[in-house]
Design an enzyme around this catalytic site. Sequence first.
Site, PDB file in Angstrom:
ATOM      1  N   GLU A 134      -3.821   2.265  -7.347  1.00 32.34           N
ATOM      2  CA  GLU A 134      -4.234   3.311  -6.414  1.00 32.34           C
ATOM      3  C   GLU A 134      -3.359   4.553  -6.602  1.00 32.34           C
ATOM      4  O   GLU A 134      -2.270   4.634  -6.021  1.00 32.34           O
ATOM      5  CB  GLU A 134      -4.073   2.826  -4.971  1.00 32.34           C
ATOM      6  CG  GLU A 134      -4.916   1.632  -4.624  1.00 32.34           C
ATOM      7  CD  GLU A 134      -5.267   1.605  -3.145  1.00 32.34           C
ATOM      8  OE1 GLU A 134      -6.452   1.634  -2.840  1.00 32.34           O
ATOM      9  OE2 GLU A 134      -4.347   1.619  -2.318  1.00 32.34           O
ATOM     10  N   HIS A 178       0.853  -1.200   0.000  1.00 30.11           N
ATOM     11  CA  HIS A 178       0.000   0.000   0.000  1.00 30.11           C
ATOM     12  C   HIS A 178       0.884   1.244   0.000  1.00 30.11           C
ATOM     13  O   HIS A 178       1.946   1.257   0.627  1.00 30.11           O
ATOM     14  CB  HIS A 178      -0.920  -0.023   1.228  1.00 30.11           C
ATOM     15  CG  HIS A 178      -1.997   1.004   1.138  1.00 30.11           C
ATOM     16  ND1 HIS A 178      -1.769   2.327   1.433  1.00 30.11           N
ATOM     17  CD2 HIS A 178      -3.292   0.914   0.745  1.00 30.11           C
ATOM     18  CE1 HIS A 178      -2.895   3.006   1.226  1.00 30.11           C
ATOM     19  NE2 HIS A 178      -3.829   2.173   0.811  1.00 30.11           N
TER      20      HIS A 178
HETATM   21  P1  PGA Z   1      -9.696   5.785   0.458  1.00 31.60           P
HETATM   22  O1  PGA Z   1      -8.486   4.772   0.651  1.00 31.60           O
HETATM   23  O2  PGA Z   1     -10.863   5.004  -0.071  1.00 31.60           O
HETATM   24  O3  PGA Z   1      -9.974   6.337   1.848  1.00 31.60           O
HETATM   25  O4  PGA Z   1      -9.253   6.825  -0.499  1.00 31.60           O
HETATM   26  C1  PGA Z   1      -8.207   3.810  -0.315  1.00 31.60           C
HETATM   27  C2  PGA Z   1      -6.964   3.061   0.056  1.00 31.60           C
HETATM   28  O5  PGA Z   1      -6.020   3.657   0.570  1.00 31.60           O
HETATM   29  O6  PGA Z   1      -6.884   1.840  -0.141  1.00 31.60           O
END
Ligand code: PGA
Length: 221
Positions: free
Chosen positions: A144, A95
């Site tokens: 992401e 992540h």
């Molecule tokens: P968020 O986080 O939906 O709060 O933007 C997504 C993530 O970090 O996986």
Amino acid sequence: MNSKRIYIIGNWKCNKNSQEVNTWFHAIGNIKTPHEIVVCPTYIHLIQAKNLINSLKLTLKLGAQDVSPFPNGAYTGEVSASQLKEMVEYLIIGHSERRKNFNESDELLAQKVKQANDQSLKTIFCVPDENTAIPQGVSIVAYEPVWAIGSGKADSPENANTVIEKIKEKYPNVPVIYGGSVTPENIQSYLSEEYIDGVLPGGASLDAIKFAQMVNASNAL
Ligand code: PGA
């Protein structure tokens, strides 16, 4: 009609105490869905979450938010893949918050994936773009973009679809999902894109009602 298998993976990050964990699982109820729904609490709440899933007979799967790059042994503070295997099916690895705040390198992340694979745990490997290295043998990739995480400024479904298409050109046969400010309001716009196989909501997954709404939205597709 959308026939692809959809993944909705809730990442709680470092949130909730045990009372709030209890409340969330009681509030979520038993959602009927053909899709794969995973929730990822902190390590310390995994046993509690597992017991709640069993006692409430929920169909949710569990994931952890990280894993040690080492096996069992003298690694103070770590939690190994073999320990996590008792509790979860999935592991989030790489992540952006771990890459940024804990300086996790591509090399270290590859070691984590290896540990997960050695224990036959499924991995959700996060990348900020289509050019970031993805180790062999990951189960799911999560695109992401860093600026979309927790900002309320989600990537457009069209752009997310394009990036995910590029990832799939390099890693065929691996499901790829989108994460970054996914909400009950915008989830369908991602899930209806051709190449997007699911979503990884953070903030919106903390609220059981919103999480249930997101699952229901995927059922409606
Ligand atoms: P968020 O986080 O939906 O709060 O933007 C997504 C993530 O970090 O996986």
